[in-house]
Write a protein that holds these residues in place. Structure first.
Motif, PDB file in Angstrom:
ATOM      1  N   HIS A 190       0.840  -1.200   0.000  1.00 21.21           N
ATOM      2  CA  HIS A 190       0.000   0.000   0.000  1.00 21.21           C
ATOM      3  C   HIS A 190       0.874   1.250   0.000  1.00 21.21           C
ATOM      4  CE1 HIS A 190      -3.448   2.520   0.720  1.00 21.21           C
ATOM      5  NE2 HIS A 190      -2.939   2.973   1.854  1.00 21.21           N
ATOM      6  N   MET A 191       1.936   1.261   0.811  1.00 15.29           N
ATOM      7  CA  MET A 191       2.829   2.419   0.854  1.00 15.29           C
ATOM      8  C   MET A 191       3.605   2.552  -0.453  1.00 15.29           C
ATOM      9  SD  MET A 191       5.598   3.495   3.778  1.00 15.29           S
ATOM     10  CE  MET A 191       4.259   3.960   4.882  1.00 15.29           C
ATOM     11  N   LEU A 192       4.017   1.430  -1.021  1.00 15.72           N
ATOM     12  CA  LEU A 192       4.726   1.430  -2.299  1.00 15.72           C
ATOM     13  C   LEU A 192       3.871   2.097  -3.378  1.00 15.72           C
ATOM     14  CD1 LEU A 192       6.459  -1.733  -3.814  1.00 15.72           C
ATOM     15  CD2 LEU A 192       4.941  -0.343  -5.194  1.00 15.72           C
ATOM     16  N   GLN A 193       2.590   1.748  -3.404  1.00 12.60           N
ATOM     17  CA  GLN A 193       1.692   2.311  -4.408  1.00 12.60           C
ATOM     18  C   GLN A 193       1.418   3.791  -4.146  1.00 12.60           C
ATOM     19  OE1 GLN A 193      -1.460  -0.592  -3.866  1.00 12.60           O
ATOM     20  NE2 GLN A 193      -0.978  -1.560  -5.818  1.00 12.60           N
ATOM     21  N   GLN A 194       1.299   4.166  -2.887  1.00 13.42           N
ATOM     22  CA  GLN A 194       1.070   5.569  -2.549  1.00 13.42           C
ATOM     23  C   GLN A 194       2.189   6.451  -3.087  1.00 13.42           C
ATOM     24  OE1 GLN A 194       0.539   5.381   1.793  1.00 13.42           O
ATOM     25  NE2 GLN A 194      -1.502   6.235   1.510  1.00 13.42           N
ATOM     26  N   HIS A 195       3.416   5.957  -3.006  1.00  8.60           N
ATOM     27  CA  HIS A 195       4.573   6.749  -3.427  1.00  8.60           C
ATOM     28  C   HIS A 195       4.988   6.460  -4.871  1.00  8.60           C
ATOM     29  CE1 HIS A 195       5.566   8.589   0.468  1.00  8.60           C
ATOM     30  NE2 HIS A 195       5.115   7.472   1.011  1.00  8.60           N
ATOM     31  N   MET A 196       4.218   5.632  -5.567  1.00  7.24           N
ATOM     32  CA  MET A 196       4.461   5.347  -6.983  1.00  7.24           C
ATOM     33  C   MET A 196       5.880   4.845  -7.234  1.00  7.24           C
ATOM     34  SD  MET A 196       1.536   5.974  -8.431  1.00  7.24           S
ATOM     35  CE  MET A 196       1.811   6.255 -10.181  1.00  7.24           C
ATOM     36  N   LEU A 197       6.324   3.894  -6.399  1.00  4.62           N
ATOM     37  CA  LEU A 197       7.646   3.308  -6.615  1.00  4.62           C
ATOM     38  C   LEU A 197       7.620   2.390  -7.826  1.00  4.62           C
ATOM     39  CD1 LEU A 197       8.859   2.439  -2.990  1.00  4.62           C
ATOM     40  CD2 LEU A 197       8.825   4.637  -4.184  1.00  4.62           C
ATOM     41  N   GLY A 198       8.801   1.889  -8.194  1.00  3.45           N
ATOM     42  CA  GLY A 198       8.902   1.071  -9.401  1.00  3.45           C
ATOM     43  C   GLY A 198       8.454  -0.361  -9.227  1.00  3.45           C
TER      44      GLY A 198
END
Length: 458
Positions: free
Chosen positions: A336-344
């Motif tokens: 969820h945090m990865l998606q919030q910050h638009m990581l690769g």
């Protein structure tokens, strides 16, 4: 009606997230060949549908004298004819296969001596190109643990960027992928190792490793990869590397699948408590302080388990043994945090320690959580359907989370989709709706055992 509105919002958000293509890197540690019994892993155990990139780890290091690549385990790599098998690992899903140079078994000073010498760097580049082309790899992951530490020099910080600048030019010419593994911990000691803007600028991907194996003596109980914590959390790492690197699409968040174990001192189970050292080695992995997830999941029911709501990680104890590990809930929070910050994307570290045989549920149970959040669901449509009530998602419907009443998941055609209720609400399985917490009977047996305020001690 309220649920329908919330559900439509969830679908919209999921569609927004799924519109971005994420990378799922699956690291395969060849040393798992030496594990015993059901933990022994072979390349045919990989489910290629769950990965976009495969990263082969262990067995390749740097020669301290010449700077050239060296095979550190010839029996493992050459005896098993790895060069001819790499090409067969690619599939419709796995687009690229990378090799890892370095790793936890490689001495830091070997890299330090190489990057400090122009001649040794040239030897490194030439031998690397020969290795990559011979073995048909599509690139490499440089896993130096760690610049300026463990026998390294203060000049490592700038020399590491110099190495990447030169590699970037070479790799661009040969159309190869350059990935760098870094320790994501944001404490002062670790920040001295990395010139973040320089590393991000000259790399295609940066693997943020959140597990920290530098405390060989395990003097204090510590979480493997907490979401939040003083200088140790995923949130801090993402914020730092995103703000200084200014290229979030290059950041790949590492998710450790292995279980880290400790021997407690006076049976104090709170994180940060004193420890007598690593946990007992197991019969399968035979490594003190380490356990594969498939070793752990078959015995976890006999342990006392708790969940830290701040760090968003589970931990457990039994006798004088204490473990930190990941479960679907903790991985979902990181996704969820990865998606919030638009990581690769994410790195599964490593697929060979997952429940790859499906002993405790679906095959590759932890990797499937990452795939459910980031992957192309159409990749699994060829899987033979089953009517047996097995795995993480045996029946269609909505179900509350095992540890947090505000979380729930939907099972649809054997796949799991994670959701979260609005602040102050719990999911009601009876009404299939998010409702005010006071109106929902939260029947989670673990709930009263959750620590409300745990201080993360480094």
């Amino acid at each position: 009606m309220a649920f329908k509105c919330i559900f439509m919002v969830m679908i919209f958000l999921l569609c927004e997230c799924s519109s971005k293509e994420y990378n799922i890197f699956c690291q395969y540690d060849l040393a798992s060949y030496y594990f015993k019994d059901h933990s022994q892993f072979f390349d045919w155990n990989i489910d290629s549908r769950l990965c976009t990139h495969l990263v082969i780890g262990s067995g390749v290091g740097v020669d301290e004298e010449t700077g050239e690549l060296r095979i550190t385990d010839k029996d493992l790599l050459l005896g098993n004819d790895m060069p001819s098998r790499v090409k067969h690992m690619k599939s419709d899903s796995i687009r690229k296969v990378l090799a890892t140079i370095g790793g936890w078994q490689e001495d830091s000073k070997h890299f330090s001596n190489m990057v400090a010498s122009h001649k040794k760097r040239d030897n490194f580049y030439n031998s690397m190109l020969e290795f990559v082309h011979k073995w048909r790899f599509d690139g490499v992951q440089i896993d130096w643990r760690y610049p300026t530490q463990g026998g390294g020099q203060s000049e490592d910080r700038k020399n590491f960027v110099l190495l990447l600048e030169e590699l970037k030019l070479i790799f661009r010419e040969h159309k190869l992928i350059l990935m760098v593994a870094v320790l994501g911990r944001t404490n002062k000691r670790n920040l001295e190792s990395y010139d973040i803007p320089g590393i991000v600028k000259n790399s295609d991907f940066i693997h943020l490793m959140m597990h920290d194996e530098r405390d060989l003596y395990r003097l204090r109980l510590a979480y493997n990869a907490p979401l939040r914590g003083s200088g140790n959390g995923v949130a801090d790492a993402i914020k730092l590397w995103k703000s200084q690197g200014k290229a979030p699409e290059k950041l790949i968040l590492g998710i450790p699948f292995f279980v880290r174990s400790y021997t407690m001192d006076n049976n104090q189970t709170a994180v940060g408590s004193l420890s007598k050292g690593p946990g007992k080695q197991t019969k399968s992995s035979r490594r003190p302080g380490f356990m594969t997830y498939n070793e752990w999941c078959v015995q976890e029911s006999s342990w006392s388990k708790k969940f830290d709501k701040v760090a968003m990680v589970p931990y457990a104890s039994k006798g004088d043994q204490w473990v930190s590990y990941e479960n679907p809930g903790s991985i979902w929070a990181k996704m969820h945090m990865l998606q919030q910050h638009m990581l690769g994307g994410a790195m599964a570290w490593t697929v060979d320690v997952d429940d790859f045989l499906g002993t405790c549920g679906e095959r590759h149970g932890l990797l499937r959580v990452i795939f459910s959040a980031l992957g192309d669901q159409n990749a699994l449509t060829t899987e033979t359907p089953t009517t047996e009530p097995l795995g993480l998602c045996p029946f269609d419907g909505f179900w509350s989370n095992d540890f947090d009443c505000s979380l729930y998941h939907e099972c649809r055609n054997g796949e799991r989709f994670y959701h979260k209720c609005p602040e102050g609400q719990y999911f009601d399985e009876i009404q299939i709706d998010c409702r005010p917490a006071a109106e929902v009977n939260c029947l989670i047996s673990h709930y009263e055992n959750w620590p409300l305020d745990i201080e993360i001690v480094e």
